[in-house]
Design an enzyme around this catalytic site. Structure first.
Site: not given
Lengths: 101, 499, 491
Positions: C80, C155, C179
Site C-alpha cells: 500500500k 482505504s 481499511s
C-alpha cells in the site's frame, strides 16, 4: 440549529492553512455540520468519572540509549525539497505576525 | 517615541513589581531528543538530520533516556516532585523551523513540579518557587535573506537549517515572585545565575547564554501597593546575566511611565535590545493562537518509578549553595568577604586557583583585586578577563619564590592578560626577574651613595628615614627589579647604620 | 504449467524453494498480469518492474548458492502506498506527495526485503487512508475485480483488488478504522488487522497515530498468517511497538484449517446484528455462524453496549490526530509547493499548497480535527471521545471474559457502485461501523470471506483480545476450510 457556521469553517480553514474557495466554504459548512451533529453523540455517554484513553498499548518508559545513529546526508535530506539554497530549505518570506513561541 | 522615564527609586516607591522567569536549557546529550542525530554546536547546515528530526512522513520519535534523566536530575536539584506518570503533548502551530508543524512538549503533565531554588541577594536568602520543569524539543534555525541585517521584517525569503531541530530543551518556569521591591532586577539575575550554576554542577548542559544553550524570558508586572497584580509582559531575547537585570529594570521603568500616564499595560511579548537596554513590543498575547495541545500518541507515557528516581537523587553532586558554604569554611572567610567573592563571580576561579597551588588568600587577592578591576574596566565577566586560574597560581608561585615582587608581578599579569604566554615565559622574555645578585645590587647601592653624598650623611647621622631617597635611586637604576627591602638593608649596611 | 498468478503464496514459496519455478518467473508472471489487467482495475499507483526483477534475481542467486531462504522468499508482494519505500515513489494517494521518493524504508518494507519477498509496486488507496472506497485517491479510483463498476473498499482498495485480480498473491495494508478488513470483505479476500503495536508503524505515513495498524492481506488465511509472521514483531524505532514475540499465527492458521473448533467459544456482537446491515449480508453472516457451530464452536450472543458510540468517537479521534499529523505537509521539506511567485508570503504559499494538494475528504477531516482539539471544544469532543474509547475497551474486556473471540459481519454492505456514497461523507463513514471498535480497543481483527450476496462477497470479522492474534487466525482458517475461497468472474 447548525453546529457550525460558515464563518467558523472559514476560521478553521485558516487555522489549518487551507486556502479554501467560496464554493468549498458553502459545501464544507453543510457537510461539517452534519458530521459534527453526528459525532456529538459521544456527549450522550455519561463518562464524567471515566479516565480517557490516549494509548491502547499498556507501555511506559519506552526509551532509547543516548547513542548516535547515522542519519541522512544533506543531499538526501534536501532531495525532496521544493526549493533549496546554500544547503538549506528555502521558503518564501515569513510574515512578522507568524512568529510564534 | 521619546518619553521621559521616571527615576527608578521613585518607581519602586510607588509600585510593587512581580517578576517571573521562564528559562530554556539545551541539554548536552550526545543525541537529539527523539532520534539518534548528534547535537554538537555548529556544523554545516542540514548535516545532523534524519527522517525523524526532519519530520519526514512516516517517521516516529523515540525518547532519549539521557535527556529524561537529565530533566529528572534538574527537577531534583530544584527540590521538585517528580511525576509518577506523565505524557508528552503536541503543541500545534505552523512555523517553518518546526519540521512537523507541531512541537513535542509537555502541557498539563510536566515531568517535575513544585520545587524551589534559594538564591542570595545582598546576604539575604530569597526562595524562588519553581512551578514546573518540563522537556521539549528545540526548533531549527531560520536565516532571513534580503532584508536589513538578517531581520525577519523586510526579508524576501528565508533559509532553514534543521541541525538544531530536535535537540532536547528543558523549560524551567518559576512561580510569580512578588515582594522583591527595588531588588527585583537583582533577584532575577541572582536566580538565573544560581540556576545556571546548579545546572552546570549537574553536568547536563554547558549553559552558555551567548551560544543560546541557556535562554531566558522575563515576565514583569507592576501594581500599586494593596492592589491586584498588574498585567504582565514577557521579555524575550535576554542573552546575558547582565541583560536579565537590565531587562527587568527597563521594563519596570517603561510600565511605570505607562501607568503614570493613566495607560494600561498590554499583555504582550517584548524583545530586549542588548545595545540600548530597551524593550520593544512583539506579538500580542491577546491574539495568540490556540495551540490545540493533545497527548502525543506516538510516545507512550513516562512513569519514573521510585527506585529510578532514588538512584538519580543519590547520584546528585554537591549543589553550588552547599559547595559555597564549604568553600567559605575552608577559606576562612566572613559572610561579607564571601559575598564580595560571589558578587565578583570569582568562586570557581578562586577554587581552581587554589587547586592549582595558590593559598586561598593569594588567589582571592588577585581575582578580587587586579583582575576584577580590569574586568570592570572592560565591562566583561571576570572569567573572560584573559587570565586562567593556573596562570594566576603560577604567578603567585613566582612571588612566593622571591622571583617577582608585587610590582613586577602586576606587570607580568598584564602580559598574561595580553596573551603573551605563561607568567614564567613573560618574566623571562621581558627580563622582569627580581635582581637578587648582591654584587650587582651592591654596585648600584654604592653608586647611589656616591651620587647623593648629602643624603648619605643624613642617614649616617641617624636620620634613617632619609634612606628612602637612596632606595628610590637604586630602584630606578635597577628598573624596579630589585627587592626594596633588600636594597634598604644593603644601604644601611654600607653606611654603617643599624636598621 | 499452471498459472503462477492463481497460486497461493505458500504454494509459490514452495515452488521457489524446490527450484520448480524461479523467483524471476514468478515475478514476471505477476508483472505480466498487472500489465494485462491493471488498466481496468487501477490497483497500482507505481509498478517497480526493475526493482522487483532485481529482488527476484537476488533470491534465485541465494538459492543457487545454497543459502537458506525464508518462508516467503521469492513471493511477490504489493505494498500500500502508505509505507515509505527508499527511492520508490510514495504518494499516500495524494497530490501533495506526487513524485516524492523517500530517503528511507519503512520497517515493514525492510522486513519484506530481508525475507526475500519481491515488492511489485505500490497500491492505490484513499488519500491518506481516509475513505472506504478508494474513490478519494487523487489518482483515480480502484475498481472491484468482482464488478468493475463497484468500489473495492477502502482505504486499501488497491491492495485488496490486486489480490482479487490475481496481480499479487500478497499485499500490505493499513487499518485505522477498517481499511484492511473492509476492502478484504468486499473483494472476497482475507485482511488482518494485527494488535496495535504488533506491527511497526515506522515508515507508515500517519493518519491517526493511536489507531493506524499495518497488516497483511492475502487470498487465504494461511498466506495472511505467513505474511503477518514476516512483518510483525517489536521495532525499537516505534515507541508504541509491543516488545513481545508475534503470537504463532501460522501454527494457528494451520490448526484452524483442520476444521475443528471444538472448545472454542465465540460471541456474536448483539449490537452488530439486525438493523443497519443489508439483508444479504445478514443472511450470509447467519449462515456462517451455523457453519462455525457445525465446526464445533460454541456460539453465544454478547452485548457490547458502547459499540454504538464507536463511530462518533472514531470520527473525533482520527480527525484530531490527522489534523496534527498532516500539518507537516506544507511544501517546505518535501512534496508539492504551489503559488511561490516570489511575492507571496510563506503563509499564503503554504495555504495554497495544502488547498491544491489535499482532496475534499482530507480537508474535511483536518478541519473537524482542528475544531475538536480547540480549547473551547476539547473536553466535549476529543476528551469525551477518549473516555468513550475507555468504555469500548471495557466492553471488549468484559466480552473476552465470556468468549474467546467476537464475530460480526465485517461491513454492513457489499461493494457499492462507484459514486454511490461520495456526496454524503457520513454515509461513507458507515462502511466502517463494525470494524472501528477494534481499532479503538487496539485488538486484532480479521475479515475472511463467508459467502456471497447477490453475487458479491461478504466478509465475516473475527475480533480477538490484544496479543491473541493467533485466535482469530484459527477461527478464520476453520471457516475458510468449510466455505472455501471465492473467485471473481474472469476479467
Amino acid at each position: 440549529m447548525a453546529a457550525i457556521s460558515r464563518e467558523e469553517v472559514a476560521h478553521l480553514a485558516r487555522l489549518s492553512r487551507l486556502a479554501v474557495t467560496e464554493e468549498e466554504l458553502d459545501t464544507f459548512a453543510g457537510q461539517l455540520d452534519v458530521i459534527l451533529q453526528s459525532v456529538a453523540q459521544v456527549g450522550e455517554v455519561a463518562a464524567a468519572d471515566i479516565p480517557p484513553t490516549s494509548h491502547s498499548v499498556p507501555l511506559t518508559n519506552v526509551l532509547r540509549e543516548d547513542v548516535v545513529v547515522p542519519g541522512l546526508t544533506p543531499q538526501e535530506a534536501l532531495s525532496g525539497a521544493p526549493d533549496a539554497e546554500e544547503q538549506r530549505f528555502r521558503v518564501p518570506r515569513i510574515l512578522d505576525e507568524d512568529v510564534a513561541s | 517615541m521619546t518619553t521621559t522615564l521616571p527615576a527608578y527609586d521613585d518607581v519602586v516607591a510607588r509600585y510593587e513589581p512581580v517578576i517571573g522567569l521562564e528559562t530554556h536549557v539545551e541539554l548536552g546529550t550526545n543525541t537529539k531528543m527523539f532520534c539518534g542525530c548528534p547535537t554538537d554546536f555548529g556544523g554545516e547546515p542540514n548535516t545532523r538530520v534524519c527522517p525523524v528530526c526532519l519530520g519526514l512522513p512516516g517517521s516516529l520519535p523515540v525518547a532519549n533516556k539521557a535527556a529524561i534523566e537529565a530533566t529528572i536530575r534538574i527537577g531534583l536539584a530544584l527540590n521538585c516532585s517528580i511525576a509518577e506518570w506523565c505524557r508528552f503533548a503536541r503543541k500545534n502551530y505552523f512555523y517553518p523551523d518546526m519540521p512537523k508543524n507541531f512541537q513535542i512538549s509537555q502541557y498539563d503533565e510536566p515531568l517535575c513540579v513544585d520545587g524551589y531554588l534559594d538564591v542570595e541577594v545582598n546576604g539575604e536568602t530569597v526562595r524562588i518557587g519553581i512551578e514546573r520543569v518540563h522537556l521539549e524539543e528545540d526548533t531549527g534555525k531560520t536565516l532571513h535573506v534580503g532584508g536589513a541585517t538578517g531581520r525577519i521584517h523586510g526579508a524576501t525569503e528565508s533559509l532553514v537549517d534543521y541541525n538544531r531541530a530536535g535537540i532536547p530543551l528543558v523549560e524551567i518556569v518559576t512561580r510569580p515572585i512578588p515582594g522583591t521591591a527595588a531588588l527585583a532586577p537583582e533577584v532575577a539575575r541572582a536566580y538565573v545565575t544560581e540556576l545556571r550554576d546548579v545546572i552546570r554542577s549537574l553536568g547536563v548542559s554547558d549553559v552558555r547564554m551567548e551560544e543560546g544553550s541557556l535562554r531566558c524570558d522575563v515576565n514583569t508586572s507592576l501594581n500599586r501597593p494593596g492592589e491586584e497584580w498588574g498585567t504582565r509582559t514577557e521579555t524575550k531575547n535576554v542573552n546575558s546575566l547582565r541583560s536579565v537585570e537590565r531587562a527587568v529594570r527597563s521594563e519596570m521603568l517603561r510600565q511605570a511611565s505607562v501607568l503614570d500616564a493613566g495607560g494600561r499595560i498590554t499583555q504582550e511579548t517584548r524583545h530586549f535590545h542588548e545595545d540600548t537596554g530597551d524593550t520593544t513590543p512583539g506579538r500580542s498575547k491577546e491574539t495568540a493562537t490556540d495551540y490545540r495541545y493533545f497527548p502525543e500518541p506516538d510516545l507512550v507515557p513516562l512513569a519514573p518509578d521510585v527506585a529510578w528516581v532514588t538512584e538519580l537523587k543519590a547520584a546528585l553532586p554537591e549543589l553550588p549553595r552547599l559547595h559555597r558554604r564549604r568553600l567559605q569554611r575552608e577559606w576562612g572567610l566572613s559572610d561579607l568577604d564571601m559575598q564580595s567573592v560571589l558578587n565578583a563571580g570569582a568562586v570557581e576561579l578562586i577554587e581552581a586557583t587554589v587547586a592549582a597551588g595558590a593559598t586561598p588568600a593569594a588567589a582571592r587577592k588577585w581575582w578580587l583585586g587586579e583582575l576584577s578591576r580590569r574586568a570592570n574596566e572592560a565591562g566583561i565577566e571576570l572569567a573572560d578577563v584573559g587570565a586562567t586560574p593556573s596562570q594566576v597560581a603560577e604567578l603567585q608561585g613566582l612571588v612566593d619564590a622571591g622571583k617577582l615582587n608585587d610590582k613586577l608581578a602586576r606587570v607580568v599579569l598584564e602580559g598574561v592578560v595580553a596573551g603573551e604566554g605563561s607568567p614564567t615565559e613573560i618574566m623571562a622574555n621581558r627580563n622582569l626577574e627580581v635582581v637578587s645578585d648582591t654584587g650587582a645590587l651592591t654596585a648600584a647601592v654604592d653608586e647611589a651613595i656616591a651620587a647623593n653624598p648629602d643624603v648619605a650623611d643624613k642617614v649616617r647621622s641617624g636620620k634613617v628615614a632619609a634612606a628612602g631617597a637612596l632606595v628610590g635611586a637604586v630602584m630606578k637604576t635597577t628598573r624596579g627589579q630589585a627587592d626594596a627591602k633588600t636594597v634598604r638593608e644593603l644601604i644601611l649596611e654600607r653606611l654603617g647604620v643599624k636598621g | 504449467m499452471t498459472d503462477l498468478t492463481r497460486m497461493t503464496a505458500s504454494e509459490l514459496a514452495g515452488l521457489v524453494a524446490a527450484g520448480d519455478a524461479s523467483a524471476v518467473e514468478v515475478t514476471q508472471a505477476h508483472l505480466d498480469r498487472i500489465a494485462a489487467v491493471d488498466g481496468r482495475i487501477n490497483a497500482f499507483l507505481h509498478v517497480d518492474t526493475d526493482g522487483a526483477l532485481a529482488a527476484a534475481r537476488a533470491v534465485d542467486e541465494r538459492r543457487a548458492a545454497g543459502d537458506g531462504l525464508g518462508p516467503l522468499a521469492g513471493v511477490p508482494v504489493a505494498v500500500k502506498d502508505v509505507l515509505t519505500t527508499r527511492g520508490v515513489p510514495t504518494t499516500v494517494g495524494s497530490r501533495i506527495l506526487e513524485g516524492w521518493r523517500p530517503p528511507y524504508d519503512a520497517t515493514i518494507v525492510e522486513r519484506l526485503r530481508a525475507a526475500g519477498t519481491v515488492m511489485l509496486g505500490k497500491t492505490n488507496m484513499d488519500e491518506f487512508a481516509m475513505g472506504s472506497s478508494t474513490e478519494y485517491s487523487a489518482y483515480g479510483p480502484t475498481r472491484n475485480p468482482w464488478d468493475t463498476d463497484r468500489i473495492p473498499g477502502g482505504s486499501g482498495g488497491g491492495s485488496a483488488a490486486a489480490l482479487a485480480a490475481y496481480e499479487a498473491p500478497l499485499s500490505i495494508g493499513s487499518d485505522t478504522g477498517g481499511s484492511i478488513r473492509q476492502p478484504g470483505a468486499v473483494t472476497g479476500t482475507v485482511g488482518a488487522k494485527p494488535t496495535y503495536g504488533g506491527t511497526s508503524r515506522y515508515g507508515l505515513v500517519a493518519f491517526s497515530s493511536s489507531l493506524d495498524t499495518p497488516g497483511p492481506c492475502a487470498r487465504t488465511v494461511l498466506d495472511a498468517a505467513l505474511l503477518h509472521q514476516v512483518i510483525g514483531g517489536h521495532d525499537p524505532r516505534d515507541s508504541t511497538s509491543i516488545p513481545a514475540p508475534v503470537p504463532d499465527v501460522v501454527a494457528a492458521a494451520r490448526l484452524g484449517a483442520s476444521g475443528d473448533l471444538t472448545g472454542v467459544k465465540l460471541g456474536v456482537v448483539k449490537e452488530f446484528t439486525g438493523e443497519g446491515a443489508e439483508p444479504g449480508v445478514t443472511a450470509a453472516f447467519r449462515e456462517a455462524v451455523d457453519t462455525l457451530t457445525k465446526l464445533g464452536a460454541e456460539i453465544v450472543e454478547v452485548s457490547c453496549p458502547h459499540f454504538r458510540y464507536a463511530l462518533p468517537a472514531y470520527y473525533l479521534i482520527a480527525p484530531s490526530e490527522c489534523s496534527s499529523n498532516l500539518a507537516r505537509f506544507d511544501g517546505v521539506r518535501f512534496g508539492l509547493r504551489v503559488g511561490d511567485d516570489g511575492n507571496r508570503s510563506l503563509e499564503e504559499v503554504m495555504s495554497l499548497t495544502r488547498e491544491a494538494g489535499f482532496g475534499p475528504e482530507v480537508k474535511r477531516r483536518i478541519m473537524i480535527g482542528t475544531y475538536a482539539l480547540s480549547s473551547g471544544y476539547y473536553d466535549a469532543y476529543y476528551g469525551q471521545a477518549q473516555k468513550v474509547r475507555t468504555l469500548i475497551t471495557r466492553d471488549f474486556t468484559a466480552a473476552f471474559t465470556q468468549v474467546d473471540a467476537l464475530i460480526s459481519p465485517t461491513t454492513p454492505f457489499v461493494a457499492f457502485p462507484l459514486g454511490a456514497r461520495t456526496s454524503d461523507p457520513y454515509q461513507m463513514y458507515l462502511a466502517d461501523l463494525y470494524t472501528i471498535p477494534t481499532n479503538l480497543y487496539g485488538g486484532p481483527g480479521i475479515s475472511v470471506p463467508c459467502g456471497l450476496s447477490e453475487g458479491l462477497p461478504v466478509g465475516l470479522q473475527v475480533m480477538a483480545p490484544t496479543m491473541a492474534d493467533d485466535r482469530m487466525y484459527r477461527v478464520a482458517a476453520a471457516l475458510e476450510s468449510a466455505v472455501g475461497t471465492f473467485t471473481p468472474p474472469a476479467l
